[in-house]
Motif scaffolding. Structure first.
Motif, short mmCIF file in Angstrom:
data_model
loop_
_atom_site.label_atom_id
_atom_site.label_comp_id
_atom_site.label_asym_id
_atom_site.label_seq_id
_atom_site.Cartn_x
_atom_site.Cartn_y
_atom_site.Cartn_z
N ASP A 51 0.84 -1.21 0.00
CA ASP A 51 0.00 0.00 0.00
C ASP A 51 0.87 1.26 0.00
OD1 ASP A 51 -2.31 -1.49 -0.03
OD2 ASP A 51 -2.61 -1.42 2.14
N LEU A 52 1.98 1.19 0.74
CA LEU A 52 2.89 2.35 0.76
C LEU A 52 3.52 2.54 -0.62
CD1 LEU A 52 4.63 1.98 4.25
CD2 LEU A 52 2.83 3.58 3.58
N ASN A 53 3.91 1.42 -1.25
CA ASN A 53 4.48 1.52 -2.61
C ASN A 53 3.46 2.10 -3.57
OD1 ASN A 53 6.89 0.47 -1.87
ND2 ASN A 53 6.38 -1.65 -2.42
N ASP A 54 2.20 1.66 -3.41
CA ASP A 54 1.16 2.16 -4.30
C ASP A 54 0.99 3.67 -4.14
OD1 ASP A 54 -1.36 1.33 -6.05
OD2 ASP A 54 -2.01 2.86 -4.60
N ALA A 55 1.06 4.14 -2.90
CA ALA A 55 0.78 5.56 -2.65
C ALA A 55 1.99 6.46 -2.86
CB ALA A 55 0.26 5.74 -1.22
N PHE A 56 3.20 5.90 -2.72
CA PHE A 56 4.39 6.77 -2.75
C PHE A 56 5.43 6.38 -3.80
CE2 PHE A 56 2.54 7.06 1.48
CZ PHE A 56 2.40 8.42 1.60
N GLY A 57 5.17 5.31 -4.55
CA GLY A 57 6.13 4.86 -5.56
C GLY A 57 6.22 5.85 -6.72
N PRO A 58 7.16 5.60 -7.64
CA PRO A 58 7.42 6.55 -8.73
C PRO A 58 6.23 6.77 -9.68
CG PRO A 58 8.75 4.53 -8.94
CD PRO A 58 8.10 4.48 -7.61
N LEU A 59 5.28 5.82 -9.72
CA LEU A 59 4.12 6.03 -10.60
C LEU A 59 3.28 7.24 -10.16
CD1 LEU A 59 2.92 2.36 -11.21
CD2 LEU A 59 3.60 3.98 -12.97
N ASN A 60 3.54 7.73 -8.94
CA ASN A 60 2.76 8.88 -8.45
C ASN A 60 3.36 10.22 -8.85
OD1 ASN A 60 0.59 7.58 -6.72
ND2 ASN A 60 2.45 6.58 -5.96
N ASP A 61 4.52 10.17 -9.50
CA ASP A 61 5.15 11.44 -9.88
C ASP A 61 4.32 12.15 -10.94
OD1 ASP A 61 7.11 10.68 -8.18
OD2 ASP A 61 8.59 10.14 -9.71
N GLY A 62 4.26 13.46 -10.83
CA GLY A 62 3.68 14.25 -11.91
C GLY A 62 2.20 14.56 -11.79
N HIS A 63 1.52 13.95 -10.84
CA HIS A 63 0.13 14.34 -10.59
C HIS A 63 -0.11 14.28 -9.08
CE1 HIS A 63 0.28 9.98 -11.24
NE2 HIS A 63 -0.64 9.91 -10.28
N ARG A 64 -1.19 14.86 -8.63
CA ARG A 64 -1.43 14.96 -7.19
C ARG A 64 -2.12 13.70 -6.67
NH1 ARG A 64 -5.75 19.13 -4.77
NH2 ARG A 64 -5.75 18.46 -2.58
N THR A 65 -1.41 13.00 -5.79
CA THR A 65 -1.97 11.79 -5.18
C THR A 65 -2.20 12.05 -3.70
OG1 THR A 65 -0.65 10.41 -6.66
CG2 THR A 65 -1.55 9.33 -4.71
N VAL A 66 -3.40 11.76 -3.24
CA VAL A 66 -3.67 11.91 -1.81
C VAL A 66 -3.91 10.52 -1.21
CG1 VAL A 66 -5.17 13.00 -0.08
CG2 VAL A 66 -4.80 14.12 -2.29
N PRO A 67 -3.01 10.09 -0.31
CA PRO A 67 -3.24 8.79 0.31
C PRO A 67 -4.40 8.86 1.30
CG PRO A 67 -1.27 9.83 1.22
CD PRO A 67 -1.78 10.75 0.15
N GLN A 68 -5.16 7.78 1.34
CA GLN A 68 -6.31 7.74 2.26
C GLN A 68 -6.10 6.66 3.32
OE1 GLN A 68 -10.13 5.72 1.47
NE2 GLN A 68 -11.02 7.76 1.40
N VAL A 69 -6.49 6.96 4.55
CA VAL A 69 -6.35 5.97 5.63
C VAL A 69 -7.72 5.62 6.22
CG1 VAL A 69 -3.99 6.59 6.27
CG2 VAL A 69 -5.90 7.81 7.36
N ILE A 70 -7.80 4.38 6.73
CA ILE A 70 -9.00 3.94 7.45
C ILE A 70 -8.52 3.38 8.79
CG2 ILE A 70 -9.10 1.56 6.54
CD1 ILE A 70 -12.14 2.00 6.18
N PHE A 71 -9.27 3.61 9.84
CA PHE A 71 -8.76 3.35 11.20
C PHE A 71 -9.95 3.15 12.13
CE2 PHE A 71 -9.21 7.59 9.73
CZ PHE A 71 -10.15 8.08 10.60
N ARG A 72 -9.68 2.49 13.26
CA ARG A 72 -10.80 2.29 14.19
C ARG A 72 -10.65 3.08 15.48
NH1 ARG A 72 -10.31 -3.93 15.90
NH2 ARG A 72 -8.21 -3.89 16.71
#
Ligand SMILES: Cc1cc2nc3c(=O)[nH]c(=O)nc-3n(C[C@H](O)[C@H](O)[C@H](O)COP(=O)(O)O)c2cc1C
Length: 310
Positions: A51-72
């Motif tokens: 999930d961290l790779n998905d949110a912060f890996g190089p494919l996120n370069d160049g556009h705005r990515t906002v990671p979302q969290v879910i928690f109890r």
């Protein structure tokens, strides 16, 4: 592509809007104002590396990515915020809308909106992360459309960049009418910028919501964007693309994603199971015959011949 006074955002959809989907969407159609990652959860006290790779890996370069969290609870939220902050997050979206029983039964997602104690703990927790911008995505409640009122005074005091509202309660899942009266009540009860989310399928739907609710700051689109990935582009350009041009763009988008999965995954079946959801909501856009053939395709050869029918 930016649209300063009105945001057009791409919703998180688990199993669909992974980093590759978001990146190639931005490449083919121009960026949405923001792409939200599917929710990231804590597993054994930490987020999963994938999930961290998905949110912060190089494919996120160049556009705005906002990671979302879910928690109890606040402890789970803090562990996620610490991990995302270390990974470089500057913005984080709080999921208080997920209706999946596996999550809500443990107090996460839409269940969180109904607990004053939890909302208060969330407010306190996020106030410690002054260098992160927070937004929140919510539903109306769990089983009725007025549960949002339980803790809304506390949400109102949070320093949120925006509040995305999907005006259904969890028991409705993703069907049944969206409750526009409840949406209006929320919009009228807050000074936080509000983003509308729910059942937007066409550029005209965006205009219609904008006309009905001039006070909103933008819209977020999920299944509508999966079905018609040109939706945001068309809305920004103020003109609908002809169907054949939409199909050509969609095929280009698909081909980039397909090639990427072929290059990064192991074996045909993995590739097929990853790429098939690309078409899940696109029946109207591509026609019933190819859509059914794609759904049924059980081998790479069958998948490729199904794609050729489009
Ligand atoms: C299969 C599926 C997975 C979803 N995953 C997420 C998620 O991870 N986080 C989230 O906030 N919303 C999630 N959603 C909800 C969407 O972001 C959106 O709020 C909802 O689909 C309504 O908007 P739409 O009518 O534009 O699709 C999901 C929805 C679906 C159908």
């Amino acid at each position: 592509m930016t649209n300063s006074d009105f945001s057009l955002m791409a919703a998180p959809i688990q199993g669909h809007t992974d980093a590759a989907y978001r990146a190639f969407h931005a490449q083919v159609y121009g960026d949405a104002d923001a792409y939200f990652t599917p929710f990231i959860r804590a597993e054994k006290g930490a987020p999963r590396n994938r999930d961290l790779n998905d949110a912060f890996g190089p494919l996120n370069d160049g556009h705005r990515t906002v990671p979302q969290v879910i928690f109890r609870d606040a402890a789970e939220l803090r562990c996620l915020l610490d991990a995302l902050k270390s990974a470089g997050a500057k913005e984080i979206d709080l999921n208080m809308g997920c209706p999946f029983p596996l999550q809500t039964a443990r107090g996460r997602g839409a269940a969180a909106i109904c607990s004053r104690e939890l909302v208060s703990a969330i407010a306190e927790t996020i106030s410690e992360y002054t260098d992160i911008k927070f937004s929140l995505k919510m539903r109306l409640g769990m089983v009725s459309p007025d549960e949002w009122k339980t803790a809304f005074d506390l949400i109102n005091k949070m320093p949120l960049e925006h509040l995305t509202v999907h005006p259904r309660f969890a028991k409705q899942q993703y069907s049944g009418e969206v409750d526009l009266d409840a949406f209006k009540a929320i919009l009228d009860s807050t000074d936080i910028p509000v983003i509308y989310n729910g059942d937007i399928k066409t550029p005209e739907d965006i205009e219609s919501i904008r006309r009905q609710f001039p006070g909103i700051s933008g819209v977020m689109t999920g299944r509508g964007l999966l079905a018609r990935p040109s939706l945001i582009k068309e809305s920004l350009e103020g003109t609908e693309l002809p169907p054949e041009q939409r199909l050509a763009l969609m095929k280009d988008f698909h081909n980039r994603l397909f090639t990427h999965y072929q290059n990064t995954l192991c074996g045909d079946m993995q590739v097929i199971s990853k790429i098939k959801p690309f078409w899940e909501y696109a029946e109207t856009e591509i026609g019933r015959k190819p859509w059914k053939a794609i759904k049924k395709a059980s081998s790479m050869a069958k998948y490729i011949s199904a794609i050729a029918m489009i």
